[in-house]
Scaffold this active site. Structure first.
Site, PDB file in Angstrom:
ATOM      1  N   TYR A  98       5.455  -8.506   8.772  1.00  0.00           N
ATOM      2  CA  TYR A  98       5.169  -7.077   8.883  1.00  0.00           C
ATOM      3  C   TYR A  98       5.290  -6.614  10.328  1.00  0.00           C
ATOM      4  O   TYR A  98       5.054  -7.391  11.266  1.00  0.00           O
ATOM      5  CB  TYR A  98       3.731  -6.774   8.432  1.00  0.00           C
ATOM      6  CG  TYR A  98       3.416  -7.076   6.994  1.00  0.00           C
ATOM      7  CD1 TYR A  98       3.577  -6.110   6.007  1.00  0.00           C
ATOM      8  CD2 TYR A  98       2.942  -8.330   6.623  1.00  0.00           C
ATOM      9  CE1 TYR A  98       3.273  -6.380   4.684  1.00  0.00           C
ATOM     10  CE2 TYR A  98       2.636  -8.615   5.302  1.00  0.00           C
ATOM     11  CZ  TYR A  98       2.810  -7.635   4.337  1.00  0.00           C
ATOM     12  OH  TYR A  98       2.506  -7.921   3.030  1.00  0.00           O
TER      13      TYR A  98
ATOM     14  N   ASP B 217       0.835  -1.198   0.000  1.00  0.00           N
ATOM     15  CA  ASP B 217       0.000   0.000   0.000  1.00  0.00           C
ATOM     16  C   ASP B 217       0.871   1.249   0.000  1.00  0.00           C
ATOM     17  O   ASP B 217       2.004   1.216   0.490  1.00  0.00           O
ATOM     18  CB  ASP B 217      -0.893   0.025   1.237  1.00  0.00           C
ATOM     19  CG  ASP B 217      -1.913  -1.097   1.243  1.00  0.00           C
ATOM     20  OD1 ASP B 217      -2.249  -1.596   0.164  1.00  0.00           O
ATOM     21  OD2 ASP B 217      -2.363  -1.475   2.349  1.00  0.00           O
TER      22      ASP B 217
ATOM     23  N   ARG C 112      -4.534  -4.767   7.012  1.00  0.00           N
ATOM     24  CA  ARG C 112      -5.604  -3.810   7.329  1.00  0.00           C
ATOM     25  C   ARG C 112      -6.858  -4.530   7.812  1.00  0.00           C
ATOM     26  O   ARG C 112      -7.511  -4.106   8.768  1.00  0.00           O
ATOM     27  CB  ARG C 112      -5.939  -2.966   6.089  1.00  0.00           C
ATOM     28  CG  ARG C 112      -4.903  -1.928   5.740  1.00  0.00           C
ATOM     29  CD  ARG C 112      -5.286  -1.201   4.480  1.00  0.00           C
ATOM     30  NE  ARG C 112      -5.088  -2.037   3.293  1.00  0.00           N
ATOM     31  CZ  ARG C 112      -5.866  -2.011   2.220  1.00  0.00           C
ATOM     32  NH1 ARG C 112      -6.934  -1.242   2.199  1.00  0.00           N
ATOM     33  NH2 ARG C 112      -5.589  -2.759   1.182  1.00  0.00           N
TER      34      ARG C 112
ATOM     35  N   ASP D 298      -6.948   2.190   6.951  1.00  0.00           N
ATOM     36  CA  ASP D 298      -5.735   2.800   7.512  1.00  0.00           C
ATOM     37  C   ASP D 298      -5.976   4.286   7.709  1.00  0.00           C
ATOM     38  O   ASP D 298      -7.017   4.816   7.304  1.00  0.00           O
ATOM     39  CB  ASP D 298      -4.507   2.534   6.629  1.00  0.00           C
ATOM     40  CG  ASP D 298      -4.657   3.075   5.217  1.00  0.00           C
ATOM     41  OD1 ASP D 298      -5.099   4.238   5.063  1.00  0.00           O
ATOM     42  OD2 ASP D 298      -4.350   2.354   4.253  1.00  0.00           O
TER      43      ASP D 298
END
Length: 297
Positions: A69, A41, A175, A83
């Site tokens: 992550y 993203d 997300r 987000d």
């Protein structure tokens, strides 16, 4: 500069799409033949493996697609994108803290089904979902199987924010995971920050920033500094197989080699001079080429 063939691990900056990174590198590397593995993203940073030249064919063939992550969840907030770059849809008092968060995390590990978010590159009827989302449309989506291998709590950088280390399979949307964790806590949640620290065999220690790469390309250093990794690097998890000149000729001609003495499976293949040739598969005692990554001569 001489256009390299190989894989360049990039530390993607915030605010750039993965496509933006490729567009910037095309001129610097002198080729339009670029690809990447694993879209990030725009708000996310971290490992983005850029495949150059003949190596582009390796992006979808790599055996390890798992990711790691570091994600910061912001509790008390829900947005349309999942987000903090999106429009706020809901805000609420934060009624959960570290103890409550740690207690629910085990629920989110293991194999599971996840619904792709509307703001994603997943295509439905040939159109990326994010294009429909930008028009205010909602498209029916099908949950997809993913696996979250582990979630580790790393701390709270600010009130209401909590950072997690997540190791997961290809196709996992952090997300969505953040929103689901918030739902389990009874509060809205969104992503405040996301950094990919590993993508397949690549990690941050191998990555370089765009300014560093552009400077090295302009000076010619990129040709010799070892930042562009050989294509075989991505196939390191596969067992190696060395073949003689006769079998090498079969591979280049697309001919199977019968009664081949090797266990069944997928291999990275080298010739007698230890030059990487490409990928091959052994099935029923027959060796067949999957993909070659070197020139015949």
């Amino acid at each position: 500069m001489h256009t390299p063939n190989g894989i360049l691990p990039v530390d993607k900056p915030a605010g750039w799409t993965s496509f933006d990174v490729l567009a910037k590198l095309r001129g610097a590397l002198g080729t339009r033949k670029l690809g990447h593995a694993g879209t990030l993203d725009p708000m996310a940073t971290g490992v983005l493996a850029v495949f150059i030249g003949r190596a582009t064919a390796a992006a979808d063939r790599q055996p390890d697609h798992d990711k790691t992550y570091e994600a910061t969840l912001r509790l008390g907030l829900r947005t349309d994108t999942g987000d903090v770059t999106g429009t706020v849809l809901e805000s609420a008092p934060v009624t959960a803290g570290e103890a409550e968060l740690r207690a629910v995390l085990p629920r989110f590990t293991g194999p599971q089904m996840q619904l792709p978010p509307m703001y994603s590159a997943v295509k439905v009827n040939g159109q990326p979902l994010y294009k429909a989302a930008r028009k205010g449309q909602t498209v029916e989506r099908t949950p997809r199987p993913i696996t979250v291998y582990s979630i580790e709590y790393l701390g709270s950088p600010a009130p209401g924010d909590h950072t997690l280390r997540v190791a997961c399979s290809k196709g996992t949307y952090i997300r969505v995971l953040a929103e689901d964790i918030g739902r389990a806590l009874g509060v809205p949640a969104t992503l405040a920050a996301l950094r990919r620290t590993r993508a397949g065999v690549f990690d941050l220690s191998q990555c370089h920033t765009l300014p560093e790469i552009l400077e090295a390309a302009a000076s010619g250093a990129l040709e010799t500094n070892g930042w562009v990794l050989p294509v075989e690097h991505v196939f390191a998890p596969l067992p190696a197989l060395q073949v003689n000149d006769g079998v090498r000729a079969h591979l280049f001609n697309g001919c199977p080699t019968s009664r081949f003495a090797a266990a069944e499976g997928r291999y990275r293949v080298y010739d007698a001079q230890n030059t990487f040739l490409g990928l091959a598969v052994v099935e029923g005692g027959v060796l067949r080429v999957e993909k070659l990554f070197c020139e015949r001569n």
